[in-house]
Design an enzyme around this catalytic site. Structure first.
Site, PDB file in Angstrom:
ATOM      1  N   HIS A  28       1.559   4.304  -2.812  1.00 56.39           N
ATOM      2  CA  HIS A  28       1.525   5.764  -2.650  1.00 56.39           C
ATOM      3  C   HIS A  28       2.727   6.401  -3.348  1.00 56.39           C
ATOM      4  O   HIS A  28       2.595   7.416  -4.038  1.00 56.39           O
ATOM      5  CB  HIS A  28       1.558   6.135  -1.169  1.00 56.39           C
ATOM      6  CG  HIS A  28       0.227   6.145  -0.501  1.00 56.39           C
ATOM      7  ND1 HIS A  28      -0.865   6.818  -0.996  1.00 56.39           N
ATOM      8  CD2 HIS A  28      -0.193   5.552   0.653  1.00 56.39           C
ATOM      9  CE1 HIS A  28      -1.892   6.666  -0.185  1.00 56.39           C
ATOM     10  NE2 HIS A  28      -1.516   5.898   0.826  1.00 56.39           N
ATOM     11  N   GLU A  60      -6.201   6.947  -1.487  1.00 60.48           N
ATOM     12  CA  GLU A  60      -6.174   5.764  -0.624  1.00 60.48           C
ATOM     13  C   GLU A  60      -6.730   4.538  -1.346  1.00 60.48           C
ATOM     14  O   GLU A  60      -6.198   3.432  -1.209  1.00 60.48           O
ATOM     15  CB  GLU A  60      -6.966   6.019   0.661  1.00 60.48           C
ATOM     16  CG  GLU A  60      -6.265   6.917   1.651  1.00 60.48           C
ATOM     17  CD  GLU A  60      -4.882   6.407   2.016  1.00 60.48           C
ATOM     18  OE1 GLU A  60      -4.745   5.211   2.337  1.00 60.48           O
ATOM     19  OE2 GLU A  60      -3.943   7.213   1.978  1.00 60.48           O
ATOM     20  N   HIS A  84       0.840  -1.201   0.000  1.00 56.86           N
ATOM     21  CA  HIS A  84       0.000   0.000   0.000  1.00 56.86           C
ATOM     22  C   HIS A  84       0.879   1.257   0.000  1.00 56.86           C
ATOM     23  O   HIS A  84       0.650   2.190  -0.778  1.00 56.86           O
ATOM     24  CB  HIS A  84      -0.902  -0.035   1.232  1.00 56.86           C
ATOM     25  CG  HIS A  84      -1.707   1.206   1.457  1.00 56.86           C
ATOM     26  ND1 HIS A  84      -3.040   1.294   1.131  1.00 56.86           N
ATOM     27  CD2 HIS A  84      -1.366   2.413   1.997  1.00 56.86           C
ATOM     28  CE1 HIS A  84      -3.484   2.502   1.464  1.00 56.86           C
ATOM     29  NE2 HIS A  84      -2.488   3.196   1.985  1.00 56.86           N
ATOM     30  N   GLU A  85       1.875   1.276   0.879  1.00 59.12           N
ATOM     31  CA  GLU A  85       2.752   2.448   0.964  1.00 59.12           C
ATOM     32  C   GLU A  85       3.617   2.602  -0.284  1.00 59.12           C
ATOM     33  O   GLU A  85       3.848   3.722  -0.757  1.00 59.12           O
ATOM     34  CB  GLU A  85       3.625   2.357   2.218  1.00 59.12           C
ATOM     35  CG  GLU A  85       2.855   2.298   3.522  1.00 59.12           C
ATOM     36  CD  GLU A  85       1.868   3.441   3.698  1.00 59.12           C
ATOM     37  OE1 GLU A  85       2.082   4.525   3.117  1.00 59.12           O
ATOM     38  OE2 GLU A  85       0.871   3.249   4.409  1.00 59.12           O
TER      39      GLU A  85
END
Length: 295
Positions: free
Chosen positions: A151, A224, A147-148
């Protein structure tokens, strides 16, 4: 004390950068020397420079601020199997996402959380909390790291910094327009800006700033969902959904990520209303994954 120092240092840097930029551009005061009129051209440049300067300076020093304010311990040389796994996993995910290897760190917090920051996708930082490592299994932690990494690969730090800068500029611009109108039309001040101009401008900046924050929050929520999708594709949909479910079950919600770091940390629903929330509700994020990838 450290956060106060960082706040002051950042604002001094913003003022210095903006002042030098305005000087180089040859932009003078936006207040006319005679009468109570605004030079709209100078005002627009002034607001744009100061609005963008704050966001850009914050972005450029974001890694340094994160390390200092959050007490992030960078893993330079892995000291145990867990740290070696973290480094290897981030390297695998970064290669898969096509970005440079980020710095990897751990910060102390009982709450399961993580964040990514940095000024470009090849010079970033990924950090996870001790609580996350304790409360999630390896596959879930890997999904959080995915997930990071998502980003970073999606350029979310730069995108949100630019959006915040533009929003700041509009807030400053219209607050001064409102302040000038009230000073002239309500208080009939024609001899130059009076106290009404400054007081009204301050109040307008507060009100417009709160309203404008909903715009930034909306963009953050969209990012997100994209980061969740990245975590699902870099690791697996089941692992990403499992990480979000584990976060939802956590009894203690994150409370120590401040400012821009909140926009990039995995976290549960906060106390603010959905309109101001930087993250969508966890149920919505889990359902979005299920709709896209199936159960």
């Amino acid at each position: 004390m450290m956060r106060i120092f960082l706040f002051l240092a950042t604002n001094l840097a913003v003022i210095a950068v903006a002042s030098v930029t305005l000087s180089l551009l040859g932009v003078g005061s936006y207040l006319e020397r005679s009468g109570n009129n605004l030079n709209l051209q100078n005002l627009m440049v002034f607001c744009l420079v100061f609005g963008m300067a704050g966001s850009i300076v914050s972005l450029l020093i974001s890694k340094w601020m994160a390390k200092k304010s959050m007490g992030v311990q960078i893993i330079d040389q892995p000291q145990n199997a867990g740290e070696q796994w973290m480094i290897s996993t981030v390297k695998e995910l970064a290669d898969k996402a096509g970005i440079g290897m980020p710095e990897v760190g751990i910060f102390h917090s009982d709450a399961p959380n993580a964040f990514a920051t940095g000024w470009n996708k090849n010079d970033a930082l990924v950090a996870v909390s001790t609580g996350l490592l304790q409360k999630m299994d390896k596959e879930q932690v890997k999904a959080v790291l995915g997930h990071e990494i998502g980003h970073i690969a999606n350029g979310d730090m730069v995108t949100l910094a630019l959006i915040q800068g533009v929003v700041n500029a509009f807030v400053m611009f219209f607050a001064r327009i409102i302040g000038n109108f009230v000073d002239r039309a309500v208080f009939k001040n024609e001899d130059g800006p009076g106290i009404a101009f400054y007081v009204t401008t301050f109040i307008a900046e507060m009100v417009l700033g709160i309203l404008a924050s909903t715009i930034v929050a909306w963009f953050s929520r969209r990012r997100e969902y994209r980061a969740d999708q990245a975590g699902a594709e870099l690791v697996s949909p089941a692992a990403m959904a499992g990480a979000l479910a584990a976060l939802k079950q956590s009894y203690d919600q994150p409370s120590d990520l401040q400012g821009e770091l909140v926009a990039f940390g995995i976290r549960g629903e906060g106390k603010l209303s959905a309109l101001f929330a930087s993250h969508p509700p966890l149920d919505d994020r889990i359902n979005a994954l299920k709709q896209r990838y199936g159960n």
